[in-house]
Design a protein around this motif. Structure first.
Motif, PDB file in Angstrom:
ATOM      1  N   ALA A 471      10.153  10.633   2.155  1.00  0.00           N
ATOM      2  CA  ALA A 471      10.702   9.363   2.621  1.00  0.00           C
ATOM      3  C   ALA A 471      10.599   9.210   4.133  1.00  0.00           C
ATOM      4  O   ALA A 471      10.764   8.099   4.655  1.00  0.00           O
ATOM      5  CB  ALA A 471      12.164   9.248   2.179  1.00  0.00           C
ATOM      6  N   ASN A 632       3.347   3.976  -3.944  1.00  0.00           N
ATOM      7  CA  ASN A 632       4.285   4.170  -2.833  1.00  0.00           C
ATOM      8  C   ASN A 632       3.715   3.678  -1.513  1.00  0.00           C
ATOM      9  O   ASN A 632       4.400   3.030  -0.725  1.00  0.00           O
ATOM     10  CB  ASN A 632       4.645   5.650  -2.717  1.00  0.00           C
ATOM     11  N   LEU A 636       5.175   0.503   0.624  1.00  0.00           N
ATOM     12  CA  LEU A 636       5.677   0.818   1.959  1.00  0.00           C
ATOM     13  C   LEU A 636       4.945   0.021   3.033  1.00  0.00           C
ATOM     14  O   LEU A 636       5.564  -0.508   3.957  1.00  0.00           O
ATOM     15  CB  LEU A 636       5.531   2.324   2.229  1.00  0.00           C
ATOM     16  N   LEU A 673      13.150   1.940  -8.659  1.00  0.00           N
ATOM     17  CA  LEU A 673      12.477   2.519  -7.498  1.00  0.00           C
ATOM     18  C   LEU A 673      12.724   1.671  -6.255  1.00  0.00           C
ATOM     19  O   LEU A 673      13.053   2.186  -5.180  1.00  0.00           O
ATOM     20  CB  LEU A 673      10.975   2.611  -7.776  1.00  0.00           C
ATOM     21  N   GLY A 677      15.039   2.742  -3.144  1.00  0.00           N
ATOM     22  CA  GLY A 677      14.297   2.819  -1.892  1.00  0.00           C
ATOM     23  C   GLY A 677      14.789   1.828  -0.859  1.00  0.00           C
ATOM     24  O   GLY A 677      14.272   1.784   0.256  1.00  0.00           O
ATOM     25  N   SER A 742      -4.519   6.024  -1.441  1.00  0.00           N
ATOM     26  CA  SER A 742      -3.582   6.976  -0.859  1.00  0.00           C
ATOM     27  C   SER A 742      -4.052   8.394  -1.132  1.00  0.00           C
ATOM     28  O   SER A 742      -3.938   8.898  -2.249  1.00  0.00           O
ATOM     29  CB  SER A 742      -2.176   6.767  -1.443  1.00  0.00           C
ATOM     30  N   SER A 748       6.703   8.988  -0.180  1.00  0.00           N
ATOM     31  CA  SER A 748       7.723   8.645  -1.160  1.00  0.00           C
ATOM     32  C   SER A 748       8.598   7.537  -0.606  1.00  0.00           C
ATOM     33  O   SER A 748       8.791   7.428   0.601  1.00  0.00           O
ATOM     34  CB  SER A 748       8.587   9.868  -1.499  1.00  0.00           C
ATOM     35  N   LEU A 749       9.109   6.715  -1.516  1.00  0.00           N
ATOM     36  CA  LEU A 749       9.998   5.626  -1.112  1.00  0.00           C
ATOM     37  C   LEU A 749      11.463   6.009  -1.208  1.00  0.00           C
ATOM     38  O   LEU A 749      12.322   5.307  -0.687  1.00  0.00           O
ATOM     39  CB  LEU A 749       9.754   4.388  -1.986  1.00  0.00           C
ATOM     40  N   ALA A 755      14.239  11.042  -6.331  1.00  0.00           N
ATOM     41  CA  ALA A 755      12.898  11.221  -6.889  1.00  0.00           C
ATOM     42  C   ALA A 755      12.931  12.134  -8.105  1.00  0.00           C
ATOM     43  O   ALA A 755      12.284  11.873  -9.129  1.00  0.00           O
ATOM     44  CB  ALA A 755      11.962  11.781  -5.823  1.00  0.00           C
ATOM     45  N   THR A 815       8.148   9.084  -8.860  1.00  0.00           N
ATOM     46  CA  THR A 815       8.429   8.356  -7.629  1.00  0.00           C
ATOM     47  C   THR A 815       7.401   8.655  -6.575  1.00  0.00           C
ATOM     48  O   THR A 815       7.117   7.843  -5.720  1.00  0.00           O
ATOM     49  CB  THR A 815       9.815   8.734  -7.102  1.00  0.00           C
ATOM     50  N   GLY A 816       6.833   9.819  -6.579  1.00  0.00           N
ATOM     51  CA  GLY A 816       5.758  10.141  -5.652  1.00  0.00           C
ATOM     52  C   GLY A 816       4.441   9.808  -6.303  1.00  0.00           C
ATOM     53  O   GLY A 816       4.360   9.485  -7.487  1.00  0.00           O
ATOM     54  N   PRO A 817       3.348   9.873  -5.554  1.00  0.00           N
ATOM     55  CA  PRO A 817       2.049   9.544  -6.115  1.00  0.00           C
ATOM     56  C   PRO A 817       1.656  10.501  -7.227  1.00  0.00           C
ATOM     57  O   PRO A 817       2.003  11.669  -7.216  1.00  0.00           O
ATOM     58  CB  PRO A 817       1.121   9.680  -4.906  1.00  0.00           C
TER      59      PRO A 817
END
Length: 832
Positions: A471, A632, A636, A673, A677, A742, A748-749, A755, A815-817
């Motif tokens: 984040a 993400n 972002l 999410l 976030g 990416s 991450s958001l 997450a 939540t992450g790629p």
């Protein structure tokens, strides 16, 4: 910085050639002036002995660092006519120098009035005789006004040489008066207990300090004679420091002597109580007259020369006015017009007649000037400029103490007067900026010091660097384009990202070898780009790069360090929608993307149009189940773009194209999410839309986002390897479109705890969906009871369902790629 004016050059070569003694006499006679005789006893009465000593200490915590700073700067450069103003203007630039210099001039001109008002107090013993003989009530202005005019005529007729000669006389009288004072009365320090407490109803300490501070300000009086000195580099530091130290000792002894020999009531009620203490009391009024007269002479010598230097730098918007005040008379270039103006100002304040009020006004202007001089010394220390080689050096922390002391005392003494002084100086600075466009202004003030600070900070950050993940990740992007002066799309995107949360470096590509001609071209075009960044208020660092090809330029810039000591983590490439069939443009794009992917850079490929993001109202983000690794970063970046003022009224729409059976879970997941976030995206702006194959997906995107100001779509390394630049030329009806890849899998958001929880929930939902799908598959493949042979499904039937994506594509949306290895659903007969 402005060049030396002809006026200043003339003054420097046609002065009187004085030595060190005039500097010392001007300083000591101004230091030991009216305040010592009229207000030090009053200060002891209103603040007690310890409060009065604190005034002396605090005052010298400001003036001693200033004297050291003046001495240091004077030994580094030739200080010409104008003294303190010359130092400030040649260090800060003419714009800031004029703002402070006008304040300095006013303080010097008003000081003449202050000293002449105090001079009139020396005639107090004659008041009874005047009442009896003339039958009128005496007024101090009966003495101050005519003597001021006579003094002005005398100073002008005889010039600086007469003033210096007179200084010898008045300093002698002043010395005799001090001897009489210190040899009279008692030196029993036990009496100090009688003045430990102030009188009742006393003034505040800050007010008393403001009234007494002009007593400490005379140490730079000799600097104003710089244009008339034979060797300013030697005479200014020596004369200034000796006068400052002697003044500090005398003031401390004066406070102690007054406290030992008088009660608080006596000291507060009698302005000339020193007469009661001195061995020869009758000489004290002569000492006061000599001190105030010498101080007035010093100010009357210095103020017109400050105005002469100001006018020589063309500070007034009217050339004729500059010519009037910069002109000099005679071989010594005496400032006649400046002397007349100074006396007009002085007479106006003499008419007021209030010593305390005039003293507090003078204090504010002097504090501003001294703070500026100390700040110059501090910045010169940290700038480490090779040209700064003073033969006398102070310490940066001493100068900083003086600067901070000035700021603090400005605030706590007379806030309204300080506010007025600040507004006045800002007004002068703004006026100078309008008429002196070539001046760099405040940039000159901090340039060297900031460069050194940034250098040290970057070295420290490099030694202590650690990857910024999760984040805390923020973009530090590079953009490169050869079409800077044709299309601003890449530059605009970078300045949106670098407005607040991100960092950006923009390179203008110039094809060719690094020759002298191309180097000159690069510098000229860099000036244009810097002007562009200034006009657009972009927080972007700009530069040019000369390279044989676009590919080699990309290879070079992705290796350069990022701004603010942060590693670059993304690249922006741009091409026009009209260049979709331009082979050269697409080849450059292909090579640029390949190099960025090889270095694991995040990528934004911007396909620009003449629409230029329209009214900056809407950003549409498109996600698919096969490109979740870009989710993400895309969200972002959209959030950061929305933080720019040009997008202040915009909104973000998130569209997820998913198989129908995943609709419900993906909607909940995306909304959760965005909520966790803390992203300003309304739940109603998160939609999951169905598709069956590539054609339906393309039609869905173009229909939904055809009117969007900016569209963001993802692509993967595998897609680019398979389809090349066709990835960026699809969706041809869309306007401005960013294709995002990416390669940084640590963006991450949400925080780590959220997450992990969301990943666990997504895994459970995916398992449930898989179980339901397996049940459906079993029902479809189970044999149907019949009399004949078992019925077989017709795999060629048009009614057959769309094949499911491989298991890898149905991985839970974390939540992450998520690493992606499969391209989006694709009709084999269609382009990607």
């Amino acid at each position: 910085m402005s060049e030396k004016s002809p006026t200043l050059e003339i003054a420097s070569h046609t002065g009187h050639g004085f030595g060190t003694m005039p500097v010392f006499l001007a300083a000591i006679s101004t230091i030991l002036g009216a305040i010592m005789f009229l207000r030090f006893g009053w200060a002891v009465g209103h603040q007690g002995i310890w409060g009065a000593l604190l005034i002396v200490v605090v005052g010298h915590l400001i003036t001693i660092p200033t004297a050291l700073a003046v001495s240091e700067i004077a030994t580094n450069r030739k200080v010409e006519g104008g003294g303190e103003y010359y130092i400030i203007s040649r260090s800060f630039g003419t714009n800031i120098g004029a703002a402070i210099g006008v304040s300095l001039y006013l303080s010097q001109a008003i000081s003449v009035a202050f000293y002449m008002i105090a001079f009139a107090q020396s005639f107090t013993p004659l008041y009874p005789w005047i009442r009896e003989t003339l039958g009128i009530e005496p007024d101090p202005r009966m003495f101050s006004l005519p003597f001021s005019l006579a003094l002005a005529v005398l100073v002008f007729k005889k010039g600086a040489s007469m003033g210096v000669l007179l200084l010898y006389t008045v300093v002698t009288i002043l010395f005799i008066s001090l001897v009489a004072f210190f040899t009279g009365g008692s030196w029993d320090f036990g009496n100090l207990s009688n003045v430990a407490e102030p009188i009742k109803g006393n003034h505040s300490w800050t007010f008393v300090f403001a009234v007494c501070f002009p007593a400490f300000t005379g140490m730079t009086a000799g600097v104003g004679l710089s244009g008339d000195l034979a060797n300013p580099r030697r005479s200014i530091p020596l004369g200034t420091m000796i006068a400052t130290l002697i003044g500090a000792v005398i003031y401390t002894l004066t406070v102690l002597k007054l406290g030992i020999n008088g009660s608080p009531e006596q000291l507060a009620g009698d302005e000339l109580y020193m007469v009661q203490i001195a061995a020869w009391g009758w000489i004290i009024p002569f000492g006061l007259a000599a001190a105030t007269l010498s101080s007035a002479i010093g100010s009357l010598l210095i103020a017109p020369r400050t105005m002469q230097a100001l006018a020589g730098d063309q500070i007034f918007p009217w050339k004729r006015l500059n010519g009037i005040f910069s002109a000099g008379v005679g071989p010594a270039h005496e400032p006649l017009n400046g002397t007349i103006l100074t006396m007009v100002i002085a007479i106006g304040f003499i008419a007021i007649g209030d010593v305390n009020m005039v003293a507090s006004i003078v204090s504010q202007f002097f504090l501003v000037t001294y703070g500026a001089i100390c700040l110059i010394s501090v910045l010169e220390h940290f700038a480490a400029n090779p040209s700064y080689r003073p033969s006398f050096r102070s310490r940066w922390w001493i100068s900083l103490t003086g600067a901070v002391g000035c700021i603090v005392m400005l605030i706590i003494t007379e806030f309204m007067a300080t506010l007025f002084a600040m507004v006045f100086m800002v007004g002068i600075y703004v006026s100078m900026r309008r008429t002196h466009h070539g001046e760099q202004g405040i940039a000159v003030l901090f340039k060297g010091a900031v460069q050194q600070a940034v250098r040290r900070l970057q070295i420290w950050m490099q030694k202590n660097r650690s990857p910024i993940r999760g984040a805390d990740w923020r973009p530090s992007f590079i953009a490169v384009s050869s079409a800077t002066f044709k299309r601003l799309a890449a530059f605009d995107l970078l300045r949106w990202l670098a407005h607040r949360q991100g960092f950006g470096t923009y390179f203008h590509f110039i094809p060719g070898l690094l020759t002298r001609e191309n180097n000159r071209k690069a510098r000229a075009e860099l000036d244009k780009i810097i002007k562009l960044t200034g006009e657009s208020r972009a927080g972007v660092f700009a530069d040019t790069i000369v390279s044989p090809s676009f590919t080699t330029s990309v290879a070079q810039i992705i290796q350069v360090p990022g701004v603010a000591g942060m590693d670059n983590n993304g690249l922006i490439l741009e091409f026009s929608r009209d260049e979709r069939l331009d082979t050269q443009a697409l080849d450059n794009l292909t090579n640029g993307v390949k190099l960025a992917l090889e270095c694991d850079f995040n990528l934004c490929v911007l396909r620009s149009s003449d629409y230029r993001c329209g009214y900056h109202k809407s950003i549409h983000i498109w996600l698919t189940q096969h490109q979740l690794g870009n989710a993400n970063l895309m969200i972002l970046l959209a959030y950061i773009i929305m933080g720019h003022p040009e997008w202040a009224n915009g909104e973000i729409m998130v569209f997820a194209a998913m198989p129908e059976q995943q609709h419900a879970s993906r909607v909940l997941f995306l909304r959760d999410l965005i909520h966790k976030g803390r992203l300003p995206i309304s739940p109603q702006n998160v939609q999951v839309l169905p598709y069956t194959n590539w054609r339906s997906y393309e039609e869905l995107v173009e229909k939904t986002s055809g009117e969007a100001d900016l569209v963001m779509m993802g692509f993967t390394r595998e897609q680019f390897c398979r389809f090349g630049t066709d990835v960026f030329t699809r969706f041809s009806s869309l306007r401005d479109t960013i294709f995002v890849c990416s390669e940084d899998q640590e963006i991450s958001l949400v925080d780590e705890a959220d997450a992990a929880l969301m990943a666990e929930t997504a895994a459970q939902e995916t398992a449930e969906e898989k179980a339901k799908q397996d049940a459906i598959d079993c029902q479809m493949t189970a044999p149907t009871p019949s009399a004949g042979p078992a019925a077989q499904p017709d795999v060629k039937s048009p009614a057959a369902p769309v094949p499911d994506a491989p298991a890898a594509d149905r991985a839970p949306m974390e939540t992450g790629p998520v690493p992606v290895v499969v391209d989006p659903p694709n009709d084999d007969k269609q382009s990607p």
